[in-house]
Design an enzyme around this catalytic site. Structure first.
Site, PDB file in Angstrom:
ATOM      1  N   CYS A   1      -4.643  -1.667  -1.584  1.00  0.00           N
ATOM      2  CA  CYS A   1      -4.834  -0.237  -1.822  1.00  0.00           C
ATOM      3  C   CYS A   1      -5.806  -0.070  -2.988  1.00  0.00           C
ATOM      4  O   CYS A   1      -5.552  -0.589  -4.089  1.00  0.00           O
ATOM      5  CB  CYS A   1      -3.477   0.359  -2.172  1.00  0.00           C
ATOM      6  N   ASN A   2      -6.898   0.614  -2.759  1.00  0.00           N
ATOM      7  CA  ASN A   2      -7.889   0.828  -3.824  1.00  0.00           C
ATOM      8  C   ASN A   2      -7.332   1.725  -4.925  1.00  0.00           C
ATOM      9  O   ASN A   2      -7.629   1.537  -6.105  1.00  0.00           O
ATOM     10  CB  ASN A   2      -9.139   1.494  -3.235  1.00  0.00           C
ATOM     11  N   THR A   3      -6.517   2.697  -4.533  1.00  0.00           N
ATOM     12  CA  THR A   3      -5.973   3.652  -5.497  1.00  0.00           C
ATOM     13  C   THR A   3      -4.994   2.962  -6.451  1.00  0.00           C
ATOM     14  O   THR A   3      -5.083   3.114  -7.673  1.00  0.00           O
ATOM     15  CB  THR A   3      -5.247   4.794  -4.741  1.00  0.00           C
TER      16      THR A   3
ATOM     17  N   ASP B   1       0.878  -1.174   0.000  1.00  0.00           N
ATOM     18  CA  ASP B   1       0.000   0.000   0.000  1.00  0.00           C
ATOM     19  C   ASP B   1       0.916   1.225   0.000  1.00  0.00           C
ATOM     20  O   ASP B   1       2.136   1.092   0.166  1.00  0.00           O
ATOM     21  CB  ASP B   1      -0.875  -0.018   1.268  1.00  0.00           C
ATOM     22  N   SER B   2       0.326   2.389  -0.142  1.00  0.00           N
ATOM     23  CA  SER B   2       1.129   3.620  -0.110  1.00  0.00           C
ATOM     24  C   SER B   2       1.715   3.889   1.272  1.00  0.00           C
ATOM     25  O   SER B   2       2.607   4.710   1.414  1.00  0.00           O
ATOM     26  CB  SER B   2       0.258   4.808  -0.517  1.00  0.00           C
TER      27      SER B   2
ATOM     28  N   CYS C   1     -11.018   3.256   0.889  1.00  0.00           N
ATOM     29  CA  CYS C   1      -9.563   3.459   0.952  1.00  0.00           C
ATOM     30  C   CYS C   1      -9.127   2.677   2.179  1.00  0.00           C
ATOM     31  O   CYS C   1      -9.758   2.788   3.245  1.00  0.00           O
ATOM     32  CB  CYS C   1      -9.233   4.933   1.110  1.00  0.00           C
ATOM     33  N   THR C   2      -8.081   1.893   2.054  1.00  0.00           N
ATOM     34  CA  THR C   2      -7.733   0.998   3.157  1.00  0.00           C
ATOM     35  C   THR C   2      -7.289   1.771   4.409  1.00  0.00           C
ATOM     36  O   THR C   2      -7.392   1.261   5.519  1.00  0.00           O
ATOM     37  CB  THR C   2      -6.666  -0.020   2.722  1.00  0.00           C
ATOM     38  N   HIS C   3      -6.823   2.999   4.216  1.00  0.00           N
ATOM     39  CA  HIS C   3      -6.498   3.823   5.393  1.00  0.00           C
ATOM     40  C   HIS C   3      -7.749   4.115   6.226  1.00  0.00           C
ATOM     41  O   HIS C   3      -7.692   4.173   7.449  1.00  0.00           O
ATOM     42  CB  HIS C   3      -5.895   5.164   4.965  1.00  0.00           C
TER      43      HIS C   3
ATOM     44  N   TYR D   1      -0.730   8.243  -2.519  1.00  0.00           N
ATOM     45  CA  TYR D   1      -0.944   7.899  -3.927  1.00  0.00           C
ATOM     46  C   TYR D   1      -2.150   8.671  -4.499  1.00  0.00           C
ATOM     47  O   TYR D   1      -2.160   9.043  -5.662  1.00  0.00           O
ATOM     48  CB  TYR D   1      -1.267   6.403  -4.065  1.00  0.00           C
ATOM     49  N   GLY D   2      -3.151   8.844  -3.658  1.00  0.00           N
ATOM     50  CA  GLY D   2      -4.474   9.256  -4.152  1.00  0.00           C
ATOM     51  C   GLY D   2      -4.563  10.636  -4.761  1.00  0.00           C
ATOM     52  O   GLY D   2      -5.533  10.948  -5.445  1.00  0.00           O
TER      53      GLY D   2
END
Ligand code: DGL
Length: 257
Positions: A74-76, A11-12, A181-183, A43-44
């Site tokens: 990560c969705n982005t 992920d970012s 968003c995984t965050h 990233y987003g």
């Protein structure tokens, strides 16, 4: 057959640790290498070409460590890169993510569904296609700046951000909030508090992603077969600062999410 090679997860930054906790729970016998691309976060709010470049570089790093599969937690990065990575490496099992709009839509009862995600996730084609199939009543809500608050574990500021976001929709009847968003999955306890007594479903794609990894490994005959696996955390950021934060958030995700 048993395949003891690790699964690479990235992920970012810290968001994918919420996914990692779900992966560990579903597949306790697997070894995981988690890579937080902290030096290049977020990233987003970058261009999709920049994020694709990072996704390629990180995949390369994970493969160099013997990864048998890669989870884009990560969705982005999924929206920007999954299709390209799959085309570049048809032999590599890649499990990717998208905002869990489908399950939210299936339980909708006439109200709105708020889809919280990064500006890039909501802008790219993958999400547009998801909206075409499952978007009735869905409202895309880009949340620039929110992942940074999770990275800093600034729960107070995140609480203010989310409260103000929900406030914008107070005139509507909300059936579900999708954490796209995984965050944002780390904000689930906070959201639960803010929506208490309101019959609002809070949805994320983490458990579904973990089940998908199991299916993919099974189909390739690549489950580890071990009783106990393990997890290694890595970062492109400054290790002394980033790793302790990652450890704390992973512990939080294992216990509370
Ligand atoms: N955690 C990420 C996601 O699921 C990206 C956050 C970011 O880097 O902007 O979209």
């Amino acid at each position: 057959m048993s395949d003891r090679r690790p699964v690479g997860v990235f992920d970012s930054g810290v968001g994918g640790l919420s996914v990692l906790a779900a992966l560990e729970k579903e597949l306790p016998g697997e070894r995981f290498i988690y890579y937080g691309d902290t030096a290049y976060a977020p990233y987003g709010t970058k261009t999709d070409t920049e994020v694709l470049g990072r996704a390629e570089a990180v995949t390369e790093l994970l493969l160099a460590q013997g990864a048998k599969a890669v989870v884009i937690a990560c969705n982005t990065a999924t929206a920007a890169a999954a299709h390209v990575l799959r085309a570049e490496r048809p032999e590599l099992p890649i499990v990717a993510m998208e905002p869990a709009l489908k399950p939210a839509a299936q339980s909708r009862h006439g109200g709105s569904i708020l889809v919280l995600a990064t500006p890039m996730t909501l802008r790219l084609n993958k999400f547009q296609r998801l909206m075409a199939d499952w978007g009735e009543g869905a409202v895309p809500v880009p949340c620039p700046g929110l992942m940074e608050l999770v990275e800093r574990m600034d729960w107070e500021a995140a609480g203010v951000y989310v409260t103000e976001t929900l406030e914008r929709f107070r005139e509507r009847k909300i059936d579900a909030v999708v954490l796209g968003c995984t965050h944002y999955v780390f904000l689930r306890p906070l959201l639960r508090e803010l929506t208490e007594g309101k019959d609002i479903l809070i949805v994320d794609g983490n458990a579904g992603t973990a089940r998908q990894l199991r299916r993919v490994l099974e189909s390739k005959n690549a489950l580890s077969g071990a009783e106990k696996g393990g997890t290694v955390l890595q970062t492109s950021g400054e290790e002394a600062g980033a790793l302790p934060v990652m450890e704390r958030l992973l512990a939080f995700a294992r216990e509370k999410l």
